[in-house]
Design an enzyme around this catalytic site. Structure first.
Site, PDB file in Angstrom:
ATOM      1  N   ASN A 132     -14.697  -7.399   9.870  1.00 25.96           N
ATOM      2  CA  ASN A 132     -14.014  -6.748  10.985  1.00 25.96           C
ATOM      3  C   ASN A 132     -14.922  -5.710  11.647  1.00 25.96           C
ATOM      4  O   ASN A 132     -15.897  -5.251  11.066  1.00 25.96           O
ATOM      5  CB  ASN A 132     -12.728  -6.088  10.458  1.00 25.96           C
ATOM      6  CG  ASN A 132     -11.737  -5.777  11.555  1.00 25.96           C
ATOM      7  OD1 ASN A 132     -11.829  -6.304  12.665  1.00 25.96           O
ATOM      8  ND2 ASN A 132     -10.780  -4.916  11.263  1.00 25.96           N
ATOM      9  N   ASP A 163       0.853  -1.192   0.000  1.00 24.87           N
ATOM     10  CA  ASP A 163       0.000   0.000   0.000  1.00 24.87           C
ATOM     11  C   ASP A 163       0.887   1.240   0.000  1.00 24.87           C
ATOM     12  O   ASP A 163       1.749   1.377   0.868  1.00 24.87           O
ATOM     13  CB  ASP A 163      -0.896  -0.010   1.236  1.00 24.87           C
ATOM     14  CG  ASP A 163      -1.991   1.038   1.187  1.00 24.87           C
ATOM     15  OD1 ASP A 163      -1.844   2.015   0.420  1.00 24.87           O
ATOM     16  OD2 ASP A 163      -2.980   0.897   1.918  1.00 24.87           O
TER      17      ASP A 163
END
Length: 391
Positions: A328, A106
């Site tokens: 999550n 990323d």
């Protein structure tokens, strides 16, 4: 084309827990107590499932039992907790005796924050606090760009074309500003850097002992480009090779007419062939059901679930193996009379039902991960989270 060749060269080269209290009425008292003093208690607080979709088990035993090398890529929408999930998985693997590498692809890295350790610099660094070898890397495109410049030195476009046997045409291309194009960063430099690291891990002897490699990938769009890059390069290399043959034939005819020197075939074709073979190796790894798995990470919102469904469809189209879906930031059940919490739990339950009815996601193993009362930073916190998710 320059990026293709330079990838072939560059990829061969060597290469305290911060707590933040939230929603004190939700009954999250145990997390701070259990990780206080850099120690994980043996008794973890239990989070009840919000729906009857699955037991929430990740089937970690099957992930850790095989000794051959495995690649795990964790990805999804931005802001869903990919880094924490990837880092906790890497710690869990290392804790079970697997020498492990965790890599962030990323551009907006947060792996250093997750481990509470400086992992910048574009090189592998050992993670402190883990018994088995665990190395971490934040891929830095700027460093790769500098490496490209270092390896090419001060070669101009003219010199590069000379090496291809096309120097006689360099003057005709002056108006295209190729020098500026080569000095500019490629739009896919992040993905190129990631692919180069995959090649290093596959080929360099010093990495052979690492049996688990975990990738904390960029948000969905970057990740799909990364996975499709080997196919793109394979197609590009074929086109470049054909183009060079045509140009060489035309240049030879030009020589016969004007009596120029014979054009020499340099190393470009061989180097392109080598890169083509290596790209095929990466492509095969990404699609190998025995060595690779992509784990989708999401949160219980309609937008996130919809994007996860589209991501799975794209991965399926690319033949990338996917078996698990992490949801999550689920609110645990609580005895509190908090109206806001009750509404959110009800909405999250509804969203989990959408997964059950989604043709792309319903067949995946569902892992339910709770919203915690603290930031997950440092190895002790990652161990705690890993014991909740990877079981």
């Amino acid at each position: 084309m320059a990026a293709l060749l330079l990838l072939n060269r560059v990829s061969r080269s060597t290469s305290s827990i911060s707590l933040h209290r939230v929603a004190g009425t939700l009954g999250f008292n145990s997390f701070n107590a259990q990780i206080h003093g850099d120690r994980i208690s043996g008794t973890l607080f239990r989070v009840r499932s919000l729906a009857t979709l699955a037991e929430g088990a990740s089937h970690f035993n099957e992930m850790v039992s095989v000794n051959q090398r495995k690649y795990y890529l964790l990805g999804g929408k931005g802001g869903v907790g990919k880094t924490s999930c990837a880092a906790s998985l890497a710690v869990k693997f290392a804790s079970h005796g697997h020498p492990t590498i965790v890599v962030s692809t990323d551009p907006a890295h947060s792996l250093s924050d997750s481990f509470s350790q400086d992992l910048s610099g574009g090189v592998l660094k050992p993670v402190q606090g883990v018994d088995s070898p665990l190395l971490a890397l934040e891929i830095t495109p700027e460093i790769m760009k500098d490496e490209i410049k270092r390896q090419t030195g001060d070669k101009s476009v003219k010199n590069m074309m000379d090496s291809m046997g096309l120097g006689m045409f360099a003057g005709e291309l002056g108006d295209l500003n190729l020098e500026d194009m080569l000095n500019a960063a490629s739009p896919g430099i992040d993905e190129i850097a990631a692919i180069s690291k995959v090649l290093q891990f596959m080929e360099a002897p010093e990495y052979s002992r690492f049996t688990r490699i975990v990738f904390d990938t960029a948000p969905t769009g970057h990740t799909l480009r990364l996975l499709s890059l080997p196919d793109f390069y394979d197609s590009s290399i074929s086109k470049i090779t054909k183009l060079k043959k045509k140009i060489t034939a035309a240049a030879s005819a030009f020589k016969l007419v004007f009596g120029k020197k014979e054009i020499q075939q340099k190393e470009l074709p061989n180097e392109l062939d080598q890169l083509k073979e290596r790209m095929e190796k990466v492509r095969n790894v990404f699609r190998d059901v025995d060595t690779t798995e992509f784990v989708i990470v999401t949160i219980p919102t309609v937008m996130a679930i919809n994007e996860s469904s589209r991501l799975h469809a794209s991965l399926r189209k690319e033949n990338v193996p996917v078996h698990r879906l992490i949801v999550n930031q689920l609110l645990p059940q609580s005895e509190s009379d908090c109206k806001f919490c009750s509404i959110r739990r009800k909405e999250q339950t509804r969203v989990l039902g959408l997964i059950q009815n989604d043709t792309e996601l319903s067949g995946l193993k569902l892992i339910q991960s709770p919203l915690l009362d603290a930031e997950i930073r440092g190895v002790p916190a990652l161990k705690f989270m890993g014991d909740l998710i990877w079981k």
